[in-house]
Design an enzyme around this catalytic site. Structure first.
Site, PDB file in Angstrom:
ATOM      1  N   GLY A   1       0.801  -1.213   0.000  1.00  0.00           N
ATOM      2  CA  GLY A   1       0.000   0.000   0.000  1.00  0.00           C
ATOM      3  C   GLY A   1       0.836   1.266   0.000  1.00  0.00           C
ATOM      4  O   GLY A   1       1.883   1.346  -0.660  1.00  0.00           O
ATOM      5  N   SER A   2       0.388   2.271   0.752  1.00  0.00           N
ATOM      6  CA  SER A   2       0.952   3.624   0.663  1.00  0.00           C
ATOM      7  C   SER A   2       2.393   3.749   1.132  1.00  0.00           C
ATOM      8  O   SER A   2       3.027   4.785   0.904  1.00  0.00           O
ATOM      9  CB  SER A   2       0.078   4.602   1.460  1.00  0.00           C
ATOM     10  OG  SER A   2      -1.192   4.723   0.844  1.00  0.00           O
ATOM     11  N   VAL A   3       2.943   2.727   1.776  1.00  0.00           N
ATOM     12  CA  VAL A   3       4.363   2.777   2.130  1.00  0.00           C
ATOM     13  C   VAL A   3       5.202   2.942   0.859  1.00  0.00           C
ATOM     14  O   VAL A   3       6.259   3.576   0.872  1.00  0.00           O
ATOM     15  CB  VAL A   3       4.778   1.502   2.910  1.00  0.00           C
ATOM     16  CG1 VAL A   3       6.276   1.491   3.177  1.00  0.00           C
ATOM     17  CG2 VAL A   3       4.015   1.396   4.218  1.00  0.00           C
TER      18      VAL A   3
ATOM     19  N   LYS B   1       4.652   4.824  -1.543  1.00  0.00           N
ATOM     20  CA  LYS B   1       4.698   6.227  -1.970  1.00  0.00           C
ATOM     21  C   LYS B   1       6.067   6.847  -1.666  1.00  0.00           C
ATOM     22  O   LYS B   1       6.446   7.852  -2.281  1.00  0.00           O
ATOM     23  CB  LYS B   1       3.588   7.025  -1.301  1.00  0.00           C
ATOM     24  CG  LYS B   1       2.192   6.647  -1.796  1.00  0.00           C
ATOM     25  CD  LYS B   1       1.086   7.306  -0.981  1.00  0.00           C
ATOM     26  CE  LYS B   1      -0.289   6.826  -1.467  1.00  0.00           C
ATOM     27  NZ  LYS B   1      -1.384   7.307  -0.608  1.00  0.00           N
TER      28      LYS B   1
END
Length: 586
Positions: free
Chosen positions: A304-306, A308
């Site tokens: 997921g957003s890790v 980013k």
């Protein structure tokens, strides 16, 4: 007629005697060590029939924590009693007075014994060093106070260290040129398997006595101590774990009811594993089956957003992080209205702090247009896609891997996916085909904290001979490949800190912690469902203290509902615990 019959019987008798003689030769001379298809060692079995023994140490090497404390086993001072005591008068009252064990209990234990035993097993009655000395001073035949090695009922970092078992076929396959008993334990997972060749026993340490058919002593009542007497073996594997810290961290993981997931805690200075917890635990009743055998921290997960963080690094280097540029975070990646996480218009820094999907979907698409390989390149620069565990040439082994079960991460599975704008947008928020191990994510945080220098992660610092001298040293080693620049690392450090300092940041819960934290959250859709509801992987990955980094920590809870299973409280409690520990407050 009778003469033919006599000759026939004579031939049959001679043939039978020859067959019997051949069988005896097979047993006594030819196949004494590998009899029948089961490869039974007849010499060993005949000796077993005439002896009784108590194994003090199975001779397999030991695992130690970074300070030298035993991890998988413990040495306990115990009272050993031999069953031939029931056939003689012995000073049970004196042993009772010294040990504190009632005389009747001692005698009852001996009466029920068929072989030598440590009193109280499987939870042995522990003696003090003074009691040991006084009992041995009595010199009672069949009564000994010794230090015996016992396997711990609860092994710290059990999936990292791994399991052992008996498997004669696998033993022969691995070591065809070694003379080993088919009962020899071999490593079947974790470090036990990786270091198996070094851990193999030279022989057991044991107390032995010979018996007659009735179980009485054959040569009086003398008990022999048998030991391989090799000053170098068995070896000790000195891990980088902190045993006390590991036990506390495991308690916290269980307190917050992490059923699937766990954490990785790295020492940034030497890039070593201080603690590693994987859940579910190993099923003690059926250890070789079930999810507990899998070290979740070494298996690729949807992050997921890790991810980013990777997109941000590439955006910085390609000047896509203009502070004046605003992104419409009222919309989803596909352009539809964002009803749940409507943040309005945000700049690059605030987009990262609040984890705006629209921003990083757009940036990933723009990066893909510049070069379809950029996201993969930066994931590699931040150590997400390759193996990060220590590997190299040691002793007589080429390309030895400490963490042989470690998965590699990935960004795309196909060349076509790299060139698809929609796939690129989903990749930018850590979905679609993006995978990484929690260990690699922790290493990414350590890399950023060090200013872009990426190193291999060590779980073992050295192999030591029995006498304490070093057999193999696992030196710190850099990971191959390109790094991010110190400038890019500095910008990422500020972004990760802003996640915590921003009043609306996804890490704002950590703002008041005693150590200043920098990090990134992640909530990934897994594509799995429970009662019709989407399951998620929940992450927080970071490092601390911000100004003088010492620790990189990743906590992850896998396959949980969106409304439950957060890791923020777990992460915060570990930061507090480390601060108190470092400042002598525990």
């Amino acid at each position: 007629m009778w003469r033919k019959r006599a000759i026939g019987w004579l031939i049959i008798s001679i043939t039978g005697l020859l067959l019997l003689l051949g069988r005896l030769m097979q047993i006594q001379l030819i196949e004494t060590e590998t009899f029948s298809k089961h490869n039974i060692n007849l010499l060993e079995e005949s000796v077993k029939q005439r002896t009784q023994e108590l194994v003090i140490d199975n001779g397999r090497g030991n695992f130690l924590d970074r300070s030298g404390a035993m991890l998988t086993h413990k040495k306990v001072a115990v009272l050993v009693l031999f069953p031939f005591l029931k056939k003689m008068e012995w000073e049970a009252d004196q042993v009772s007075n010294i040990s504190g064990i009632p005389v009747s209990t001692l005698k009852m234990a001996v009466e029920g014994a068929k072989k030598p035993f440590a009193y109280g097993e499987p939870e042995p009655y522990e003696l003090t060093s003074s009691q040991m000395e006084r009992i041995n001073r009595l010199k009672i035949p069949g009564v000994f106070a010794i230090e015996k090695k016992f396997e711990r009922s609860q092994v710290p970092a059990e999936q990292l260290i791994g399991l052992t078992g008996e498997n004669s076929k696998e033993l022969m396959k691995r070591y065809p040129n070694k003379e080993l008993s088919e009962k020899t334990l071999i490593g079947v997972s974790g470090l036990e398997e990786s270091f198996d060749e070094f851990l193999l026993p030279e022989g057991k340490s044991k107390l032995v006595y010979h018996v007659d058919g009735g179980g009485a002593p054959l040569f009086g009542i003398n008990v022999r101590y048998v030991d391989p007497a090799n000053p170098f073996y068995p070896v000790n594997i000195r891990t980088t774990l902190d045993k006390t810290l590991q036990q506390r961290v495991e308690e916290l993981v269980d307190h917050y009811q992490i059923k699937k997931g766990g954490l990785v805690l790295l020492n940034i200075k030497d890039n070593s594993v201080l603690s590693l917890v994987s859940r579910p635990t190993i099923n003690k009743n059926d250890p070789y089956n079930g999810a507990g055998m899998t070290n979740m921290m070494l298996k690729q997960q949807i992050m997921g957003s890790v991810f980013k963080t990777v997109v941000a690094a590439a955006a910085i280097d390609h000047n896509l992080d203009d502070p004046k540029r605003l992104f419409d975070c009222s919309k989803k990646i596909n352009g539809k209205p964002e009803l749940t996480y409507n943040y309005g218009m945000l700049d690059f820094t605030n987009s990262f702090a609040r984890s705006c999907n629209r921003t990083f979907g757009e940036l990933a698409t723009e990066l893909q247009k510049i070069n379809p390989n950029l996201l993969e390149d930066y994931a590699e620069k931040l150590s997400l896609t390759g193996s990060v565990g220590w590997q190299g040439d040691i002793y007589h082994t080429n390309n030895f891997k400490q963490l042989s079960e470690e998965d590699k991460g990935r960004v795309f599975l196909s060349e076509d996916a790299k060139k698809d704008a929609n796939f690129a947008a989903m990749t930018g928020i850590g979905q679609h085909e993006v995978r990484a191990t929690p260990l690699a994510v922790a290493n990414m945080m350590a890399t950023i904290a060090r200013g872009g220098e990426k190193e291999m992660v060590r779980a073992v610092s050295k192999i030591e001979y029995k006498n304490g001298t070093t057999m193999v040293n696992f030196q710190e080693q850099s990971l191959q490949g390109d790094n991010i620049s110190p400038y890019t690392a500095m910008k990422l450090q500020r972004l990760l800190r802003e996640v915590v300092l921003n009043p609306d940041g996804t890490g704002r819960w950590f703002k008041e912690l005693p150590y200043a934290v920098a990090g990134k959250s992640g909530t990934a859709e897994t594509g799995k469902y429970q009662d019709g509801k989407q399951l998620h992987n929940k992450w927080f990955a970071g490092y601390f203290p911000y100004d003088n980094p010492k620790y990189a920590l990743v906590a992850v809870n896998l396959d949980v509902l969106d409304s439950e299973g957060g890791v923020n409280l777990l992460f915060a409690d570990i930061v507090k615990m480390l601060y108190e520990n470092d400042n002598g407050m525990q």
